[in-house]
Design a protein around this motif. Structure first.
Motif, PDB file in Angstrom:
ATOM      1  N   PHE A 320       0.848  -1.185   0.000  1.00  0.00           N
ATOM      2  CA  PHE A 320       0.000   0.000   0.000  1.00  0.00           C
ATOM      3  C   PHE A 320       0.886   1.238   0.000  1.00  0.00           C
ATOM      4  O   PHE A 320       1.752   1.393   0.858  1.00  0.00           O
ATOM      5  CB  PHE A 320      -0.916  -0.004   1.225  1.00  0.00           C
ATOM      6  CG  PHE A 320      -1.795   1.206   1.325  1.00  0.00           C
ATOM      7  CD1 PHE A 320      -2.667   1.554   0.299  1.00  0.00           C
ATOM      8  CD2 PHE A 320      -1.752   2.026   2.451  1.00  0.00           C
ATOM      9  CE1 PHE A 320      -3.477   2.670   0.396  1.00  0.00           C
ATOM     10  CE2 PHE A 320      -2.560   3.142   2.550  1.00  0.00           C
ATOM     11  CZ  PHE A 320      -3.423   3.465   1.514  1.00  0.00           C
ATOM     12  N   SER A 323      -2.063   6.592  -1.878  1.00  0.00           N
ATOM     13  CA  SER A 323      -3.197   6.798  -2.783  1.00  0.00           C
ATOM     14  C   SER A 323      -3.395   5.628  -3.736  1.00  0.00           C
ATOM     15  O   SER A 323      -4.363   5.584  -4.489  1.00  0.00           O
ATOM     16  CB  SER A 323      -2.990   8.081  -3.600  1.00  0.00           C
ATOM     17  OG  SER A 323      -1.811   8.000  -4.372  1.00  0.00           O
ATOM     18  N   GLU A 324      -2.459   4.654  -3.701  1.00  0.00           N
ATOM     19  CA  GLU A 324      -2.549   3.530  -4.622  1.00  0.00           C
ATOM     20  C   GLU A 324      -1.856   2.321  -4.012  1.00  0.00           C
ATOM     21  O   GLU A 324      -1.175   2.410  -2.989  1.00  0.00           O
ATOM     22  CB  GLU A 324      -1.888   3.883  -5.961  1.00  0.00           C
ATOM     23  CG  GLU A 324      -0.403   4.175  -5.828  1.00  0.00           C
ATOM     24  CD  GLU A 324       0.205   4.735  -7.098  1.00  0.00           C
ATOM     25  OE1 GLU A 324      -0.548   5.155  -7.987  1.00  0.00           O
ATOM     26  OE2 GLU A 324       1.457   4.750  -7.193  1.00  0.00           O
ATOM     27  N   SER A 325      -2.065   1.172  -4.647  1.00  0.00           N
ATOM     28  CA  SER A 325      -1.372  -0.049  -4.255  1.00  0.00           C
ATOM     29  C   SER A 325      -0.461  -0.497  -5.391  1.00  0.00           C
ATOM     30  O   SER A 325      -0.818  -0.376  -6.571  1.00  0.00           O
ATOM     31  CB  SER A 325      -2.371  -1.161  -3.939  1.00  0.00           C
ATOM     32  OG  SER A 325      -3.161  -0.824  -2.809  1.00  0.00           O
ATOM     33  N   PRO A 343      -5.597   2.217  -8.037  1.00  0.00           N
ATOM     34  CA  PRO A 343      -6.045   3.197  -7.038  1.00  0.00           C
ATOM     35  C   PRO A 343      -6.555   2.511  -5.771  1.00  0.00           C
ATOM     36  O   PRO A 343      -7.020   1.369  -5.795  1.00  0.00           O
ATOM     37  CB  PRO A 343      -7.179   3.946  -7.762  1.00  0.00           C
ATOM     38  CG  PRO A 343      -6.984   3.648  -9.213  1.00  0.00           C
ATOM     39  CD  PRO A 343      -6.372   2.294  -9.279  1.00  0.00           C
ATOM     40  N   ASN A 344      -6.433   3.254  -4.663  1.00  0.00           N
ATOM     41  CA  ASN A 344      -6.996   2.824  -3.387  1.00  0.00           C
ATOM     42  C   ASN A 344      -6.282   1.581  -2.839  1.00  0.00           C
ATOM     43  O   ASN A 344      -5.169   1.257  -3.242  1.00  0.00           O
ATOM     44  CB  ASN A 344      -8.508   2.599  -3.506  1.00  0.00           C
ATOM     45  CG  ASN A 344      -9.221   3.854  -3.981  1.00  0.00           C
ATOM     46  OD1 ASN A 344      -8.941   4.944  -3.512  1.00  0.00           O
ATOM     47  ND2 ASN A 344     -10.139   3.687  -4.934  1.00  0.00           N
ATOM     48  N   VAL A 345      -6.957   0.867  -1.958  1.00  0.00           N
ATOM     49  CA  VAL A 345      -6.347  -0.264  -1.275  1.00  0.00           C
ATOM     50  C   VAL A 345      -6.792  -1.565  -1.938  1.00  0.00           C
ATOM     51  O   VAL A 345      -7.959  -1.936  -1.890  1.00  0.00           O
ATOM     52  CB  VAL A 345      -6.735  -0.297   0.223  1.00  0.00           C
ATOM     53  CG1 VAL A 345      -6.031  -1.452   0.918  1.00  0.00           C
ATOM     54  CG2 VAL A 345      -6.383   1.025   0.887  1.00  0.00           C
TER      55      VAL A 345
END
Length: 375
Positions: A320, A323-325, A343-345
């Motif tokens: 992680f 703002s992205e993984s 994007p995101n988790v």
């Protein structure tokens, strides 16, 4: 009704700063190699490249603190320096900002900003206070540099550089000493002030994000040469070669061999116009342009003209990043590694099989460096 004077149109087209074919060598090594560029008033051009590529040497030659071996420097259409003519640095009306700010520790903020200003005492004081107010430091005119934060010192250096109303501003990594949390805000404030002053700005940096944020035009340097010039969007999205892509972001490289202007890969065929048969090519794609889909009993998504064919990968690790993984895959077809950002988790466990697809319109195809066909 007034009509614009044709002469004014010509003047508007004249670059504030223009350098032509600048060269500089040290001990037989060419560190600046035939560099040419132009900067208009109110515009920011960024010399972007890795350390040692010649960008700071170029800046020093424009400032007049170093002499070129060949080439010309023009300001407002007038020659100020070649191998026979040389206007002294102090008469070039060029402002300088460097990484260390170079403030005088024994002078107050007021005295630092006024250093080098000409005119009577009242006029100088008005200009100093105008610039301190412009950078939001009017209340610190009696303070000394050691009493200020790094961001405040940077703004004093900016006020000092702009106080004499230079036609050209040269900036050599001026924000690199600032805390990351302050850097973006101070860069934006600096850019606003420079444009209000209508200065032509030449900024040197090794940080792609800084160049993208500040520049109207980027000149990408490598090995003493400008290898690509253009607006940030064009330099990023139409890179001249593989190294230009990788300078701005992480990359994945898929090797293929051309047959009939097409390259076969596990992700489908890629066009390679103009590349001869048998030539190896590198297909380059950024991690954010890889699409991920779940495995459905050994089947992935259907091929499309936009995303090509899916290829199966096994998750090696996922992290992680805020703002992205970032997910790293081992590809089943050849054991190679590809990295994708989403994007995101999204943190799939190691060993999970997922299907990967790559956007055709986000790939770049270049002749492979070693020229050998893929095995």
């Amino acid at each position: 009704m007034s009509h614009p004077c044709p002469g004014n149109r010509v003047a508007e087209q004249t670059p504030r700063l223009e350098i032509r074919n600048l060269c500089r060598s040290y001990e037989g090594r060419r560190v600046v190699d035939d560099v040419s560029l132009a900067v208009r008033p109110g515009h920011v051009t960024c010399l972007l490249g890795p350390s040692g590529c010649g960008k700071s040497t170029t800046l020093r030659m424009i400032a007049g603190v170093e002499m070129q071996d060949s080439g010309e420097i023009h300001v407002d259409g007038k020659l100020i320096c070649d191998t026979r003519t040389r206007v002294p640095p102090e008469l070039r009306n060029i402002g300088l900002m460097f990484q260390d700010f170079a403030l005088f520790p024994h002078l107050s903020v007021f005295e630092n900003v006024g250093f080098g200003l000409n005119g009577d005492r009242a006029a100088r004081a008005r200009r100093i206070r105008e610039m301190l107010d412009r950078v939001g430091l009017g209340q610190f005119e009696n303070a000394f540099p050691h009493e200020l934060s790094g961001g405040e010192q940077q703004r004093v250096a900016l006020a000092r550089a702009l106080a004499p109303r230079p036609r050209i501003m040269l900036m050599d990594e001026p924000f690199s000493g600032l805390d990351n949390r302050l850097r973006d805000g101070i860069r934006d404030e600096t850019l606003d002030i420079l444009r209000e002053e209508d200065a032509a700005v030449l900024l040197v940096t090794h940080e792609p994000n800084e160049a993208m944020r500040m520049a109207d035009e980027i000149a990408l340097m490598r090995g003493g040469k400008i290898v690509q010039r253009g607006a940030p969007y064009n330099v990023y999205n139409s890179p001249v070669d593989r190294d230009a892509v990788s300078f701005f972001s992480d990359i994945n490289v898929i090797r293929g061999t051309v047959h009939g202007a097409l390259t076969d890969t596990p992700f489908g065929r890629f066009l390679a116009p103009g590349v001869p048969d048998g030539q190896a090519v590198d297909i380059v794609i950024r991690p954010q342009h890889i699409k991920i889909d779940f495995d459905r009993g050994g089947r992935g998504p259907n091929p499309t003209s936009i995303d090509g064919s899916p290829a199966l990968g096994v998750v090696q690790r996922s992290r992680f990043m805020g703002s992205e993984s970032l997910i790293e895959f081992r590809m089943e077809h050849d054991g190679s590694t590809l990295r994708a950002t989403v994007p995101n988790v999204f943190l799939p466990q190691p060993g999970l099989k997922l299907w990967l697809m790559i956007r055709r319109d986000r790939c770049f195809v270049f002749p492979a460096r070693d020229g050998r066909a893929a095995g």
